[in-house]
Motif scaffolding. Structure first.
Motif, PDB file in Angstrom:
ATOM      1  N   PRO A  95       0.830  -1.222   0.000  1.00  0.00           N
ATOM      2  CA  PRO A  95       0.000   0.000   0.000  1.00  0.00           C
ATOM      3  C   PRO A  95       0.855   1.260   0.000  1.00  0.00           C
ATOM      4  CG  PRO A  95       0.044  -0.972   2.181  1.00  0.00           C
ATOM      5  CD  PRO A  95       0.756  -1.938   1.285  1.00  0.00           C
ATOM      6  N   PRO A  96       0.371   2.317  -0.632  1.00  0.00           N
ATOM      7  CA  PRO A  96       1.106   3.585  -0.600  1.00  0.00           C
ATOM      8  C   PRO A  96       1.004   4.237   0.767  1.00  0.00           C
ATOM      9  CG  PRO A  96      -0.994   3.867  -1.696  1.00  0.00           C
ATOM     10  CD  PRO A  96      -0.875   2.407  -1.405  1.00  0.00           C
ATOM     11  N   ARG A  97       1.967   5.089   1.055  1.00  0.00           N
ATOM     12  CA  ARG A  97       1.953   5.839   2.303  1.00  0.00           C
ATOM     13  C   ARG A  97       1.240   7.174   2.106  1.00  0.00           C
ATOM     14  NH1 ARG A  97       8.391   4.859   3.582  1.00  0.00           N
ATOM     15  NH2 ARG A  97       8.178   2.720   4.421  1.00  0.00           N
ATOM     16  N   PRO A  98       0.750   7.765   3.193  1.00  0.00           N
ATOM     17  CA  PRO A  98       0.156   9.105   3.079  1.00  0.00           C
ATOM     18  C   PRO A  98       1.166  10.102   2.524  1.00  0.00           C
ATOM     19  CG  PRO A  98      -0.336   8.129   5.226  1.00  0.00           C
ATOM     20  CD  PRO A  98       0.671   7.234   4.572  1.00  0.00           C
ATOM     21  N   LEU A  99       0.715  10.971   1.667  1.00  0.00           N
ATOM     22  CA  LEU A  99       1.523  12.041   1.063  1.00  0.00           C
ATOM     23  C   LEU A  99       2.595  11.531   0.119  1.00  0.00           C
ATOM     24  CD1 LEU A  99       2.091  14.337   4.201  1.00  0.00           C
ATOM     25  CD2 LEU A  99       0.182  14.356   2.600  1.00  0.00           C
ATOM     26  N   GLU A 100       2.547  10.244  -0.261  1.00  0.00           N
ATOM     27  CA  GLU A 100       3.613   9.678  -1.079  1.00  0.00           C
ATOM     28  C   GLU A 100       3.376   9.943  -2.558  1.00  0.00           C
ATOM     29  OE1 GLU A 100       6.308   5.720  -0.725  1.00  0.00           O
ATOM     30  OE2 GLU A 100       4.136   5.396  -0.709  1.00  0.00           O
ATOM     31  N   SER A 101       4.420  10.393  -3.227  1.00  0.00           N
ATOM     32  CA  SER A 101       4.339  10.562  -4.674  1.00  0.00           C
ATOM     33  C   SER A 101       4.493   9.216  -5.350  1.00  0.00           C
ATOM     34  CB  SER A 101       5.423  11.521  -5.169  1.00  0.00           C
ATOM     35  OG  SER A 101       6.698  10.883  -5.115  1.00  0.00           O
ATOM     36  N   PHE A 102       4.084   9.146  -6.604  1.00  0.00           N
ATOM     37  CA  PHE A 102       4.188   7.888  -7.332  1.00  0.00           C
ATOM     38  C   PHE A 102       5.652   7.515  -7.567  1.00  0.00           C
ATOM     39  CE2 PHE A 102       3.222   5.302 -11.323  1.00  0.00           C
ATOM     40  CZ  PHE A 102       2.739   4.224 -10.601  1.00  0.00           C
ATOM     41  N   GLY A 103       6.497   8.515  -7.790  1.00  0.00           N
ATOM     42  CA  GLY A 103       7.916   8.238  -7.976  1.00  0.00           C
ATOM     43  C   GLY A 103       8.538   7.617  -6.741  1.00  0.00           C
ATOM     44  N   ARG A 104       8.267   8.205  -5.571  1.00  0.00           N
ATOM     45  CA  ARG A 104       8.799   7.657  -4.328  1.00  0.00           C
ATOM     46  C   ARG A 104       8.247   6.261  -4.058  1.00  0.00           C
ATOM     47  NH1 ARG A 104      11.064  11.397  -0.703  1.00  0.00           N
ATOM     48  NH2 ARG A 104      12.400  12.743  -1.959  1.00  0.00           N
ATOM     49  N   TYR A 105       6.983   6.058  -4.359  1.00  0.00           N
ATOM     50  CA  TYR A 105       6.372   4.744  -4.145  1.00  0.00           C
ATOM     51  C   TYR A 105       7.076   3.679  -4.986  1.00  0.00           C
ATOM     52  CZ  TYR A 105       3.002   0.920  -4.425  1.00  0.00           C
ATOM     53  OH  TYR A 105       2.417  -0.320  -4.395  1.00  0.00           O
ATOM     54  N   LEU A 106       7.302   3.971  -6.258  1.00  0.00           N
ATOM     55  CA  LEU A 106       7.955   2.999  -7.126  1.00  0.00           C
ATOM     56  C   LEU A 106       9.356   2.659  -6.623  1.00  0.00           C
ATOM     57  CD1 LEU A 106       6.874   4.303 -10.653  1.00  0.00           C
ATOM     58  CD2 LEU A 106       5.925   2.370  -9.383  1.00  0.00           C
ATOM     59  N   GLU A 107      10.083   3.657  -6.161  1.00  0.00           N
ATOM     60  CA  GLU A 107      11.407   3.395  -5.614  1.00  0.00           C
ATOM     61  C   GLU A 107      11.315   2.523  -4.360  1.00  0.00           C
ATOM     62  OE1 GLU A 107      12.934   7.270  -4.965  1.00  0.00           O
ATOM     63  OE2 GLU A 107      13.313   7.672  -7.102  1.00  0.00           O
ATOM     64  N   ARG A 108      10.323   2.765  -3.533  1.00  0.00           N
ATOM     65  CA  ARG A 108      10.186   2.017  -2.279  1.00  0.00           C
ATOM     66  C   ARG A 108       9.854   0.552  -2.520  1.00  0.00           C
ATOM     67  NH1 ARG A 108       5.953   1.247   1.384  1.00  0.00           N
ATOM     68  NH2 ARG A 108       4.568   2.694   0.271  1.00  0.00           N
ATOM     69  N   ILE A 109       9.096   0.257  -3.589  1.00  0.00           N
ATOM     70  CA  ILE A 109       8.756  -1.144  -3.852  1.00  0.00           C
ATOM     71  C   ILE A 109       9.804  -1.847  -4.701  1.00  0.00           C
ATOM     72  CG2 ILE A 109       6.282  -0.661  -3.633  1.00  0.00           C
ATOM     73  CD1 ILE A 109       6.081  -0.915  -6.692  1.00  0.00           C
ATOM     74  N   GLY A 110      10.907  -1.145  -4.996  1.00  0.00           N
ATOM     75  CA  GLY A 110      12.016  -1.816  -5.635  1.00  0.00           C
ATOM     76  C   GLY A 110      12.337  -1.429  -7.065  1.00  0.00           C
ATOM     77  N   PHE A 111      11.664  -0.435  -7.603  1.00  0.00           N
ATOM     78  CA  PHE A 111      11.998   0.006  -8.961  1.00  0.00           C
ATOM     79  C   PHE A 111      13.380   0.654  -8.947  1.00  0.00           C
ATOM     80  CE2 PHE A 111       8.270   0.345 -12.051  1.00  0.00           C
ATOM     81  CZ  PHE A 111       7.616  -0.740 -11.497  1.00  0.00           C
ATOM     82  N   GLY A 112      14.226   0.205  -9.866  1.00  0.00           N
ATOM     83  CA  GLY A 112      15.538   0.814 -10.011  1.00  0.00           C
ATOM     84  C   GLY A 112      15.489   2.047 -10.880  1.00  0.00           C
ATOM     85  N   PRO A 113      16.612   2.774 -10.979  1.00  0.00           N
ATOM     86  CA  PRO A 113      16.648   4.014 -11.775  1.00  0.00           C
ATOM     87  C   PRO A 113      16.231   3.809 -13.224  1.00  0.00           C
ATOM     88  CG  PRO A 113      18.609   3.831 -10.403  1.00  0.00           C
ATOM     89  CD  PRO A 113      17.886   2.525 -10.287  1.00  0.00           C
ATOM     90  N   GLU A 114      16.611   2.672 -13.821  1.00  0.00           N
ATOM     91  CA  GLU A 114      16.240   2.436 -15.215  1.00  0.00           C
ATOM     92  C   GLU A 114      14.734   2.284 -15.352  1.00  0.00           C
ATOM     93  OE1 GLU A 114      18.403  -0.887 -16.659  1.00  0.00           O
ATOM     94  OE2 GLU A 114      20.370   0.089 -16.480  1.00  0.00           O
ATOM     95  N   GLN A 115      14.125   1.531 -14.427  1.00  0.00           N
ATOM     96  CA  GLN A 115      12.670   1.354 -14.486  1.00  0.00           C
ATOM     97  C   GLN A 115      11.943   2.675 -14.261  1.00  0.00           C
ATOM     98  OE1 GLN A 115      12.687  -1.976 -11.562  1.00  0.00           O
ATOM     99  NE2 GLN A 115      11.123  -2.858 -12.894  1.00  0.00           N
ATOM    100  N   VAL A 116      12.413   3.463 -13.306  1.00  0.00           N
ATOM    101  CA  VAL A 116      11.783   4.758 -13.042  1.00  0.00           C
ATOM    102  C   VAL A 116      11.871   5.644 -14.277  1.00  0.00           C
ATOM    103  CG1 VAL A 116      11.923   6.871 -11.674  1.00  0.00           C
ATOM    104  CG2 VAL A 116      12.140   4.640 -10.557  1.00  0.00           C
ATOM    105  N   ASP A 117      12.992   5.571 -14.977  1.00  0.00           N
ATOM    106  CA  ASP A 117      13.138   6.378 -16.185  1.00  0.00           C
ATOM    107  C   ASP A 117      12.179   5.910 -17.268  1.00  0.00           C
ATOM    108  OD1 ASP A 117      14.596   8.489 -17.668  1.00  0.00           O
ATOM    109  OD2 ASP A 117      15.163   6.809 -18.953  1.00  0.00           O
ATOM    110  N   TYR A 118      11.977   4.595 -17.387  1.00  0.00           N
ATOM    111  CA  TYR A 118      11.001   4.091 -18.354  1.00  0.00           C
ATOM    112  C   TYR A 118       9.606   4.627 -18.025  1.00  0.00           C
ATOM    113  CZ  TYR A 118      14.501   0.609 -19.816  1.00  0.00           C
ATOM    114  OH  TYR A 118      15.629  -0.005 -20.280  1.00  0.00           O
ATOM    115  N   VAL A 119       9.273   4.633 -16.738  1.00  0.00           N
ATOM    116  CA  VAL A 119       7.962   5.132 -16.312  1.00  0.00           C
ATOM    117  C   VAL A 119       7.840   6.625 -16.624  1.00  0.00           C
ATOM    118  CG1 VAL A 119       6.418   5.498 -14.349  1.00  0.00           C
ATOM    119  CG2 VAL A 119       7.736   3.381 -14.524  1.00  0.00           C
ATOM    120  N   ARG A 120       8.910   7.366 -16.380  1.00  0.00           N
ATOM    121  CA  ARG A 120       8.896   8.805 -16.682  1.00  0.00           C
ATOM    122  C   ARG A 120       8.574   9.059 -18.140  1.00  0.00           C
ATOM    123  NH1 ARG A 120      12.147  11.997 -19.376  1.00  0.00           N
ATOM    124  NH2 ARG A 120      13.747  10.391 -19.636  1.00  0.00           N
TER     125      ARG A 120
END
Length: 433
Positions: free
Chosen positions: A122-147
């Motif tokens: 589950p997401p945390r209160p006030l959490e951005s989608f970028g921070r959430y993805l990093e917290r569940i294990g998305f690496g920099p390459e995956q985050v860039d693909y999402v961007r």
């Protein structure tokens, strides 16, 4: 002189036109006030630049089960399928240029950014989608693909998107479907159909709305005045937040809270005409690594020799390009394409910038929910008679920021009008537009 009606609708975009169409067969007098000299709002089909219907605004039918299909089928319109999960080029982090199908097959991390099969965290209160993805294990390459794909399509940068709302949107897409389609005749064909039979005043810039328990008084920049029992506001979030229309008294606190929780994502389109095809016939889109991350060819599906490519850019990248001025924005986006194709000397025969950010009657592309504000769309949609609310920003999260979300919100607003003004006649059935 004050002109009187039963209902005033602010805005002749999809939501406003759907509201009016939902009431056209009743005995209610409805007037639609539109600031532009055309109908459609953020739907704008141009028939001059390309020689075929070209979308300057909303472009795709998102989902094979979207409510828009009812109108498409009824009007006998034609569509083409954009199979973006397979027939697009994507630049991988290691520099390889693969088709989407190849990238998904060879890179499980990339595939997750397309399937969205995420762990049940589950997401945390006030959490951005970028921070959430990093917290569940998305690496920099995956985050860039999402961007470059999902966030660009969502209309704003990852740090501005509410994690809980984005997860709601992903889950809700199961109902409308995952495939995208383009209407060959253009969304303008739907706007024309929705605009038939309504009392619509174009070039009517509303400056002030006075309201109380007895109804509303609407004043315009040209000195006209309109009175009604109810008003349906379909103005974009960007226009409402800017205070371009004064409400007297001010908006209810719950509406102000909704506007604080919603943003209007910056969105632009850079459209280019080229002398010759740029990709093999099977490649209809490109997910690039540069500042213009999302490209597609609107020529696909049309009987034309014209070669057109559109860059759709939102968020930080859009603002970066706009700071360069029109010519700088067009050249900056094209430079991204040059690098992707390995063609440093590539030039366009003709180019056009569609800037929704500086459009005074839009002030952005479409709405998004700021971190920590899940539920504000429902807050915006709540009736506050004599003021009622519609528009893509007021649609449920799964349908927000889409044409079908605007369409459904207009139908809902028409039902609310009938419940308030014709309670005995309204049988509770869904309004058909």
């Amino acid at each position: 002189m004050k002109e009187r009606a039963d209902v005033i609708v602010l805005g002749a975009g999809v939501a406003g036109l759907a509201t009016a169409q939902g009431l056209v067969h009743t005995d209610l007098e409805v007037v639609v006030l539109e600031a532009r000299e055309r109908l459609g709002g953020r739907v704008h089909t141009d028939k001059h630049f390309a020689g075929f219907p070209l979308e300057f605004g909303a472009e795709f039918v998102h989902g094979e089960h979207a409510p828009t299909w009812e109108l498409i089928d009824r009007l006998g319109l034609h569509t083409v399928h954009w199979n973006k999960l397979d027939d697009s080029w994507v630049r991988m982090a290691d520099g390889r240029k693969l088709t989407m199908a190849e990238a998904r097959s060879l890179d499980p991390g990339f595939d997750v950014t397309r399937t969205w099969h995420l762990p049940p965290v589950p997401p945390r209160p006030l959490e951005s989608f970028g921070r959430y993805l990093e917290r569940i294990g998305f690496g920099p390459e995956q985050v860039d693909y999402v961007r470059r794909s999902f966030a660009n399509a969502a209309g704003e940068s990852l740090r501005h998107l509410d994690a809980a709302s984005m997860l709601d949107s992903i889950a809700g897409s199961e109902e409308t479907g995952h495939e995208d389609f383009r209407i060959v005749e253009g969304y303008g064909a739907i706007i024309e159909a929705l605009g038939v039979g309504d009392e619509i005043r174009t070039g009517c810039v509303v400056t002030r709305v006075s309201w109380d328990d007895d109804g509303v008084l609407v004043e315009t920049a040209s000195g006209e005045a309109f009175e009604a029992k109810l008003l349906v506001c379909t103005l974009p979030v960007g226009v409402l937040a800017a205070g371009d229309v004064e409400f007297v008294p001010g908006l209810p606190e719950r509406k102000l809270a909704a506007l604080r929780g919603l943003g209007m994502g910056p969105a632009i389109k850079c459209v280019y005409r080229f002398k010759e095809p740029l990709t093999p016939p099977g490649i209809k889109a490109i997910y690039a690594s540069g500042r213009a991350p999302m490209w597609w060819t609107p020529s696909f599906g049309h009987e034309t020799d014209a070669v057109l490519w559109t860059a759709f850019v939102t968020g930080d990248a859009a603002m970066d390009l706009l700071r360069r001025g029109e010519d700088g924005a067009l050249d900056g986006a094209l430079e991204s394409l040059r690098r992707e194709l390995g063609r440093p000397g590539l030039q366009a025969v003709e180019a056009l910038l569609v800037d929704w950010v500086n459009d005074p009657y839009a002030r952005g592309g479409y709405s998004y929910v700021r971190p920590g504000h899940r539920g504000v769309r429902e807050l915006l949609a709540e009736p506050t008679p004599p003021l009622l609310w519609a528009g893509e920003a007021s649609a449920p999260e799964a349908n927000a920021a889409t044409v079908h979300g605007a369409l459904e919100s207009g139908r809902r607003a028409a039902e609310e009008v009938l419940r308030l003004l014709r309670p005995r006649a309204y049988d509770g059935s869904e309004v058909v537009v």
